[in-house]
Design a protein around this motif. Structure first.
Motif, PDB file in Angstrom:
ATOM      1  N   GLY A 144       0.795  -1.219   0.000  1.00  0.00           N
ATOM      2  CA  GLY A 144       0.000   0.000   0.000  1.00  0.00           C
ATOM      3  C   GLY A 144       0.828   1.270   0.000  1.00  0.00           C
ATOM      4  N   GLY A 145       2.117   1.134   0.192  1.00  0.00           N
ATOM      5  CA  GLY A 145       2.994   2.292   0.237  1.00  0.00           C
ATOM      6  C   GLY A 145       3.408   2.775  -1.139  1.00  0.00           C
ATOM      7  N   SER A 146       4.301   3.774  -1.145  1.00  0.00           N
ATOM      8  CA  SER A 146       4.747   4.413  -2.385  1.00  0.00           C
ATOM      9  C   SER A 146       6.264   4.526  -2.417  1.00  0.00           C
ATOM     10  N   VAL A 168       0.265  -2.676 -13.741  1.00  0.00           N
ATOM     11  CA  VAL A 168       0.600  -1.473 -12.980  1.00  0.00           C
ATOM     12  C   VAL A 168      -0.280  -0.287 -13.358  1.00  0.00           C
ATOM     13  N   LYS A 169      -1.144  -0.458 -14.344  1.00  0.00           N
ATOM     14  CA  LYS A 169      -1.972   0.639 -14.821  1.00  0.00           C
ATOM     15  C   LYS A 169      -2.852   1.183 -13.687  1.00  0.00           C
ATOM     16  N   GLY A 170      -2.857   2.500 -13.544  1.00  0.00           N
ATOM     17  CA  GLY A 170      -3.646   3.129 -12.494  1.00  0.00           C
ATOM     18  C   GLY A 170      -2.900   3.281 -11.177  1.00  0.00           C
ATOM     19  N   ARG A 171      -1.731   2.617 -11.054  1.00  0.00           N
ATOM     20  CA  ARG A 171      -0.953   2.710  -9.808  1.00  0.00           C
ATOM     21  C   ARG A 171       0.413   3.374 -10.037  1.00  0.00           C
ATOM     22  N   PHE A 172       0.992   3.159 -11.195  1.00  0.00           N
ATOM     23  CA  PHE A 172       2.313   3.711 -11.514  1.00  0.00           C
ATOM     24  C   PHE A 172       2.172   4.849 -12.509  1.00  0.00           C
TER      25      PHE A 172
END
Length: 114
Positions: free
Chosen positions: A14-16, A62-66
């Motif tokens: 959940g982190g970045s 990774v679409k929508g997150r990266f």
């Protein structure tokens, strides 16, 4: 010319994290800047691409997150990674490509674990 990556590390699910990759020498701005990732026993896979004009491509996983972005003046590419999952754990490599060259970074480890 070397590509120098930074920003990898250990993060909880959940982190970045934000990865950066910059060319150490003088080059003409790459046509394409890309991020790949690789885990042991698997082939290197394309994560995201950005071309000189700013058009982007993302792997479905990774679409929508990266988010990939680039600074053409500094020949630097970034990968903002949000909502990280354990399956994102890998060594991440940057890749610069133009009509007369192609360079790889040395890789930076990203580990997503609680």
């Amino acid at each position: 010319v070397q590509l120098v990556e930074s920003g990898g590390g250990l993060v909880q699910p959940g982190g970045s994290l934000r990865l950066s990759c910059a060319a150490s020498g003088s080059i003409f701005s790459p046509d394409t800047m890309e991020w790949y990732r690789q885990t042991p026993g698997k082939e290197r896979e394309l994560v995201a691409t950005v071309n000189f004009g700013g058009s982007t491509y993302y792997a479905d996983s990774v679409k929508g997150r990266f988010t990939i972005s680039r600074d053409n003046a500094k020949n630097t590419v970034f990968l903002q990674m949000n909502s990280l999952k354990p399956e994102d754990t890998a060594v991440y490599y940057c890749h610069f490509q133009s009509w007369n060259y192609a360079y790889w970074g040395q890789g930076t480890q990203v580990t997503v674990s609680s």
